[in-house]
Design an enzyme around this catalytic site. Structure first.
Site, PDB file in Angstrom:
ATOM      1  N   GLU A 115       1.145  -1.443   0.277  1.00  0.00           N
ATOM      2  CA  GLU A 115       0.268   0.288  -0.299  1.00  0.00           C
ATOM      3  C   GLU A 115       1.059   1.581  -0.141  1.00  0.00           C
ATOM      4  O   GLU A 115       0.486   2.279  -0.559  1.00  0.00           O
ATOM      5  CB  GLU A 115      -1.137  -0.148   1.056  1.00  0.00           C
ATOM      6  CG  GLU A 115      -1.967  -1.285   0.678  1.00  0.00           C
ATOM      7  CD  GLU A 115      -1.792  -2.217   1.936  1.00  0.00           C
ATOM      8  OE1 GLU A 115      -2.818  -3.040   1.563  1.00  0.00           O
ATOM      9  OE2 GLU A 115      -0.550  -2.038   2.541  1.00  0.00           O
ATOM     10  N   HIS A 166     -10.537  -5.203   9.854  1.00  0.00           N
ATOM     11  CA  HIS A 166     -11.247  -4.689   8.520  1.00  0.00           C
ATOM     12  C   HIS A 166     -12.634  -4.508   8.996  1.00  0.00           C
ATOM     13  O   HIS A 166     -13.844  -4.950   7.601  1.00  0.00           O
ATOM     14  CB  HIS A 166     -10.801  -6.667   8.357  1.00  0.00           C
ATOM     15  CG  HIS A 166      -9.744  -7.213   7.450  1.00  0.00           C
ATOM     16  ND1 HIS A 166      -9.051  -7.789   8.730  1.00  0.00           N
ATOM     17  CD2 HIS A 166      -9.093  -6.715   6.293  1.00  0.00           C
ATOM     18  CE1 HIS A 166      -8.057  -8.134   7.625  1.00  0.00           C
ATOM     19  NE2 HIS A 166      -7.831  -7.725   6.483  1.00  0.00           N
TER      20      HIS A 166
END
Length: 331
Positions: free
Chosen positions: A60, A129
């Protein structure tokens, strides 16, 4: 008018903007053949190819930095961040570079970048998440933050974001991807900083964001059974934030509640509630109420997870107490 899913609306927005502007490209993990884990981007790589729909390694910080540089040099990247929880991995690139480049260059640099990601609990994805971190980036000057509440909002806000010359972070609720709403076939944009009054009311103003808009609407139905008319406002964007529409409503109803799925402490509910208190104090008949997620890591247990986020019942009960003036008695 046709009805399409939020997923389809996002897909259409990206495809239309990529056809319109060859400088737009999309980059992220599993965005090409896989179409993301939520299948939002399915079919785009077949039309635009792997030069514009770019799969990346699991890095990322790397692909976010690449996108910031591309934006500074003439492209309009859309970064797909698989889960909003991964924002922590790109904070330097987003908050120290993209958000500040225009200011630190004396206006010579622009960073027309869109970071697409998601929020929302109750998907049984556990603490890493399931977070709703939109307040985190809303705190950074130089970033715009959009929170679509339906397929219609998702398409119009995303197209506006792609055309904006500033970095925009847009959060989609991951549980809403398969929910349908009327969406015009013709092109439309939704301006940033313009809230929408979804339901008129006289007794209390409920300001709700993202999926909490639906929670608030269901709560309004429950309140209506008790003779309480709640006005529902969707801010659409929290940066910029349309306080004029919110204040006009509160000054008329005399009561306000803010509902958001982010953690309640130091978040969106606190900011909007404080602005209402500062600018509409003498119009209030009761303290401003706010309902956010519990200040705990999101549990994996379904029974516990469902307890951590606002529900139509909890919002309706707080609204009922507020309108009846029973808050202090209840405490």
């Amino acid at each position: 008018m046709r009805e399409i899913t939020l997923s389809k609306a996002v897909n259409e927005a990206i495809a239309e903007e990529m056809r319109r502007d060859p400088s737009v490209f999309l980059i992220g993990e599993d965005v090409a053949e896989a179409g993301t884990p939520f299948k939002v981007l399915s079919g785009l790589v077949e039309e635009f190819g792997t030069d514009r729909i770019i799969d990346t390694p699991i890095s990322e910080p790397g692909f976010m930095g690449l996108a910031v540089g591309a934006a500074m040099t003439g492209s309009r990247p859309i970064v797909d961040l698989m889960f909003g929880d991964f924002l922590f991995l790109v904070m330097d690139q987003l908050c120290n570079q993209a958000a500040k480049a225009h200011y630190m260059s004396g206006g010579k640099l622009k960073v027309p970048l869109v970071l697409r990601t998601n929020l929302g609990a109750t998907r049984r994805s556990a603490a890493q998440h399931s977070q709703s971190l939109h307040a985190l980036v809303a705190h950074i000057p130089g970033l715009k933050v959009a929170l679509p509440s339906s397929a219609y909002e998702a398409k119009g806000l995303l197209k506006t974001a792609i055309r904006d010359d500033n970095p925009v972070v847009i959060f989609e609720d991951k549980l809403m991807y398969q929910e349908k709403a009327p969406v015009p076939e013709e092109e439309y944009l939704i301006p940033f900083g313009k809230a929408e009054v979804l339901r008129p009311g006289r007794d209390i103003t409920i300001v709700a964001t993202s999926s909490m808009v639906q929670v608030a609407q269901k709560a309004a139905v429950l309140l209506e059974r008790d003779g309480i008319a709640a006005e529902i406002i969707d801010p659409r964007t929290i940066v910029p934030l349309d306080m004029e529409t919110i204040l006009a409503s509160v000054r008329r109803t005399g009561r306000a509640m803010v509902v958001d799925e982010g953690h309640q402490s130091f978040g969106v509910t606190a900011e909007i509630a404080s602005r209402i208190a500062e600018r509409a104090f003498y119009h209030l008949d009761a303290p401003v109420q706010r309902i956010g997620a519990m200040d705990v890591p999101v549990p994996f247990s379904p029974v516990l997870e469902d307890m951590t986020v606002p529900t139509p019942e909890s919002v309706a009960e707080r609204g009922r107490l507020t309108v009846r003036g029973e808050l202090f008695h209840a405490a």
